[in-house]
Design an enzyme around this catalytic site. Structure first.
Site, PDB file in Angstrom:
ATOM      1  N   LYS A  19       0.830  -1.207   0.072  1.00 32.14           N
ATOM      2  CA  LYS A  19      -0.019  -0.168   0.073  1.00 32.14           C
ATOM      3  C   LYS A  19       1.073   1.134  -0.124  1.00 32.14           C
ATOM      4  O   LYS A  19       2.102   1.085   0.412  1.00 32.14           O
ATOM      5  CB  LYS A  19      -0.908   0.003   1.261  1.00 32.14           C
ATOM      6  CG  LYS A  19      -1.833  -1.229   1.271  1.00 32.14           C
ATOM      7  CD  LYS A  19      -3.084  -0.900   2.343  1.00 32.14           C
ATOM      8  CE  LYS A  19      -3.988  -2.086   2.322  1.00 32.14           C
ATOM      9  NZ  LYS A  19      -4.889  -1.971   3.282  1.00 32.14           N
ATOM     10  N   PHE A  38     -15.934   4.808   5.357  1.00 33.40           N
ATOM     11  CA  PHE A  38     -14.653   5.230   4.924  1.00 33.40           C
ATOM     12  C   PHE A  38     -14.143   4.741   3.672  1.00 33.40           C
ATOM     13  O   PHE A  38     -13.042   4.926   3.419  1.00 33.40           O
ATOM     14  CB  PHE A  38     -14.026   4.358   6.143  1.00 33.40           C
ATOM     15  CG  PHE A  38     -14.194   2.763   6.248  1.00 33.40           C
ATOM     16  CD1 PHE A  38     -13.326   1.901   5.128  1.00 33.40           C
ATOM     17  CD2 PHE A  38     -14.899   2.421   7.388  1.00 33.40           C
ATOM     18  CE1 PHE A  38     -13.998   0.773   5.336  1.00 33.40           C
ATOM     19  CE2 PHE A  38     -15.028   1.254   7.132  1.00 33.40           C
ATOM     20  CZ  PHE A  38     -14.649   0.157   6.163  1.00 33.40           C
ATOM     21  N   ARG A  58      -1.006 -13.785   5.696  1.00 30.91           N
ATOM     22  CA  ARG A  58      -1.793 -13.034   6.588  1.00 30.91           C
ATOM     23  C   ARG A  58      -1.294 -13.126   7.801  1.00 30.91           C
ATOM     24  O   ARG A  58      -1.509 -12.094   8.779  1.00 30.91           O
ATOM     25  CB  ARG A  58      -3.273 -13.318   6.485  1.00 30.91           C
ATOM     26  CG  ARG A  58      -3.812 -12.990   5.079  1.00 30.91           C
ATOM     27  CD  ARG A  58      -5.383 -13.339   4.946  1.00 30.91           C
ATOM     28  NE  ARG A  58      -6.126 -12.470   5.893  1.00 30.91           N
ATOM     29  CZ  ARG A  58      -6.728 -11.549   5.473  1.00 30.91           C
ATOM     30  NH1 ARG A  58      -6.469 -10.707   4.251  1.00 30.91           N
ATOM     31  NH2 ARG A  58      -7.446 -10.619   6.361  1.00 30.91           N
ATOM     32  N   THR A  76      -5.720  -6.858  10.939  1.00 33.24           N
ATOM     33  CA  THR A  76      -5.972  -5.430   9.888  1.00 33.24           C
ATOM     34  C   THR A  76      -5.858  -4.320  10.626  1.00 33.24           C
ATOM     35  O   THR A  76      -5.164  -3.315  10.052  1.00 33.24           O
ATOM     36  CB  THR A  76      -7.534  -5.531   9.246  1.00 33.24           C
ATOM     37  OG1 THR A  76      -7.811  -6.787   8.664  1.00 33.24           O
ATOM     38  CG2 THR A  76      -7.808  -4.419   8.439  1.00 33.24           C
ATOM     39  N   ARG A 115       2.321  -5.435  10.324  1.00 32.04           N
ATOM     40  CA  ARG A 115       1.621  -4.315  10.666  1.00 32.04           C
ATOM     41  C   ARG A 115       1.937  -3.725  12.133  1.00 32.04           C
ATOM     42  O   ARG A 115       1.881  -2.660  12.177  1.00 32.04           O
ATOM     43  CB  ARG A 115       0.020  -4.707  10.597  1.00 32.04           C
ATOM     44  CG  ARG A 115      -0.519  -4.873   9.138  1.00 32.04           C
ATOM     45  CD  ARG A 115      -1.914  -5.547   9.039  1.00 32.04           C
ATOM     46  NE  ARG A 115      -2.186  -5.457   7.441  1.00 32.04           N
ATOM     47  CZ  ARG A 115      -3.141  -6.124   6.966  1.00 32.04           C
ATOM     48  NH1 ARG A 115      -3.701  -7.193   7.837  1.00 32.04           N
ATOM     49  NH2 ARG A 115      -3.548  -5.761   5.796  1.00 32.04           N
ATOM     50  N   ASN A 167      -2.019   0.196   6.760  1.00 35.48           N
ATOM     51  CA  ASN A 167      -1.620  -0.996   7.343  1.00 35.48           C
ATOM     52  C   ASN A 167      -0.829  -1.831   6.393  1.00 35.48           C
ATOM     53  O   ASN A 167      -0.904  -3.101   6.291  1.00 35.48           O
ATOM     54  CB  ASN A 167      -2.969  -1.624   7.851  1.00 35.48           C
ATOM     55  CG  ASN A 167      -3.689  -2.189   6.617  1.00 35.48           C
ATOM     56  OD1 ASN A 167      -3.550  -1.947   5.461  1.00 35.48           O
ATOM     57  ND2 ASN A 167      -4.900  -3.005   6.891  1.00 35.48           N
ATOM     58  N   HIS A 207      -2.131  -5.163   1.680  1.00 26.45           N
ATOM     59  CA  HIS A 207      -3.347  -6.132   1.416  1.00 26.45           C
ATOM     60  C   HIS A 207      -2.797  -7.463   1.146  1.00 26.45           C
ATOM     61  O   HIS A 207      -1.921  -7.696   0.335  1.00 26.45           O
ATOM     62  CB  HIS A 207      -4.136  -5.436   0.362  1.00 26.45           C
ATOM     63  CG  HIS A 207      -4.963  -6.638  -0.193  1.00 26.45           C
ATOM     64  ND1 HIS A 207      -6.355  -7.080   0.442  1.00 26.45           N
ATOM     65  CD2 HIS A 207      -5.190  -7.551  -1.303  1.00 26.45           C
ATOM     66  CE1 HIS A 207      -6.910  -8.084  -0.212  1.00 26.45           C
ATOM     67  NE2 HIS A 207      -6.111  -8.300  -1.184  1.00 26.45           N
TER      68      HIS A 207
HETATM   69  N1  LIG Z   1     -13.151   0.701  10.195  1.00 28.98           N
HETATM   70  C1  LIG Z   1     -12.231   1.406   9.014  1.00 28.98           C
HETATM   71  N2  LIG Z   1     -11.711   2.426   8.866  1.00 28.98           N
HETATM   72  C2  LIG Z   1     -10.675   2.614   7.796  1.00 28.98           C
HETATM   73  N3  LIG Z   1     -10.443   1.923   6.973  1.00 28.98           N
HETATM   74  C3  LIG Z   1     -10.873   0.492   7.009  1.00 28.98           C
HETATM   75  C4  LIG Z   1     -11.853   0.198   8.304  1.00 28.98           C
HETATM   76  N4  LIG Z   1     -12.063  -1.204   8.129  1.00 28.98           N
HETATM   77  C5  LIG Z   1     -11.274  -1.398   6.990  1.00 28.98           C
HETATM   78  N5  LIG Z   1     -10.760  -0.460   6.405  1.00 28.98           N
HETATM   79  C6  LIG Z   1     -10.020  -0.685   5.236  1.00 28.98           C
HETATM   80  O1  LIG Z   1     -10.691  -1.421   4.292  1.00 28.98           O
HETATM   81  C7  LIG Z   1      -9.588  -2.370   4.056  1.00 28.98           C
HETATM   82  C8  LIG Z   1     -10.579  -4.017   3.788  1.00 28.98           C
HETATM   83  O2  LIG Z   1     -11.041  -4.033   4.948  1.00 28.98           O
HETATM   84  P1  LIG Z   1     -11.236  -5.588   5.340  1.00 28.98           P
HETATM   85  O3  LIG Z   1     -12.021  -5.888   6.372  1.00 28.98           O
HETATM   86  O4  LIG Z   1     -11.452  -6.454   3.966  1.00 28.98           O
HETATM   87  O5  LIG Z   1      -9.757  -6.157   5.864  1.00 28.98           O
HETATM   88  P2  LIG Z   1      -8.678  -6.891   5.471  1.00 28.98           P
HETATM   89  O6  LIG Z   1      -9.112  -8.078   4.350  1.00 28.98           O
HETATM   90  O7  LIG Z   1      -7.807  -7.283   6.459  1.00 28.98           O
HETATM   91  O8  LIG Z   1      -7.836  -5.808   4.448  1.00 28.98           O
HETATM   92  P3  LIG Z   1      -7.018  -6.033   3.154  1.00 28.98           P
HETATM   93  O9  LIG Z   1      -8.113  -6.217   2.296  1.00 28.98           O
HETATM   94  O10 LIG Z   1      -6.384  -4.542   3.003  1.00 28.98           O
HETATM   95  O11 LIG Z   1      -5.951  -6.978   3.235  1.00 28.98           O
HETATM   96  C9  LIG Z   1      -8.717  -2.632   5.145  1.00 28.98           C
HETATM   97  O12 LIG Z   1      -7.309  -3.158   4.798  1.00 28.98           O
HETATM   98  C10 LIG Z   1      -8.478  -1.089   5.273  1.00 28.98           C
HETATM   99  O13 LIG Z   1      -7.858  -0.472   4.430  1.00 28.98           O
END
Ligand SMILES: Nc1ncnc2c1ncn2[C@@H]1O[C@H](COP(=O)(O)OP(=O)(O)OP(=O)(O)O)[C@@H](O)[C@H]1O
Length: 141
Positions: free
Chosen positions: A11, A59, A87, A93, A104, A114, A117
């Site tokens: 990212k 968001f 992961r 996350t 992270r 973070n 992805h």
């Molecule tokens: N509460 C929140 N506030 C801001 N951004 C968020 C929030 N929740 C999720 N995100 C963003 O949305 C992305 C996708 O959320 P998801 O729940 O799919 O998590 P993830 O699968 O662990 O993340 P990623 O897809 O980045 O690996 C997160 O990586 C983060 O960048």
């Protein structure tokens, strides 16, 4: 153990902090192999597809703006149980909840800022590898 290929995006926080080498080294040290790697900018359309599962969240526009701050690096990494192992190396996350020693925990800042992805299942890995890599950009050797 299953050999899997997973899709990782470095990212914009990783790019801006010049941490790409450090993050890549953490993966390679775990015996994961690069099958594809490229730098790219992410269009509104691509991000709408990639983050469709959070498109209705307040968001979402912030995520789009953040993911377009710089180009990202897309990585196809192969190895035994690569999807869950990557992961685990990333940690949860929310960077604030990520233990030291995870990427992270060591380099992330928030839920959004973070580091990377990474695909979360064999189904999403297959879809995401197709989304970010064109025919001929993932190598077997
Ligand atoms: N509460 C929140 N506030 C801001 N951004 C968020 C929030 N929740 C999720 N995100 C963003 O949305 C992305 C996708 O959320 P998801 O729940 O799919 O998590 P993830 O699968 O662990 O993340 P990623 O897809 O980045 O690996 C997160 O990586 C983060 O960048």
């Amino acid at each position: 153990m299953a050999t899997e290929t997973t899709l990782i995006l470095f990212k914009p926080d990783t790019i801006e902090k010049n941490l790409s080498g450090t993050v890549l080294q953490r993966f390679l040290a775990e015996n994961l192999t690069i099958r594809g790697i490229k730098m790219m900018t992410l269009s509104d359309e691509l991000l709408a597809e990639h983050y469709a599962h959070v498109a209705d969240k307040p968001f979402f526009p912030e995520i789009v703006a953040f993911m377009q701050k710089t180009p990202v690096i897309a990585l196809a990494l192969e190895g035994d149980n690569a999807i869950s192992r990557v992961r685990d190396l990333l940690g949860p996350t929310n960077s604030q909840e990520a233990p030291a020693g995870t990427l992270r925990g060591d380099f992330g800042e928030t839920m959004m800022i973070n580091v990377c992805h990474a695909s979360d299942s064999t189904e999403t890995a297959a879809a995401e590898l197709k989304r970010f890599f064109n025919e001929g950009e993932i190598f077997s050797f």
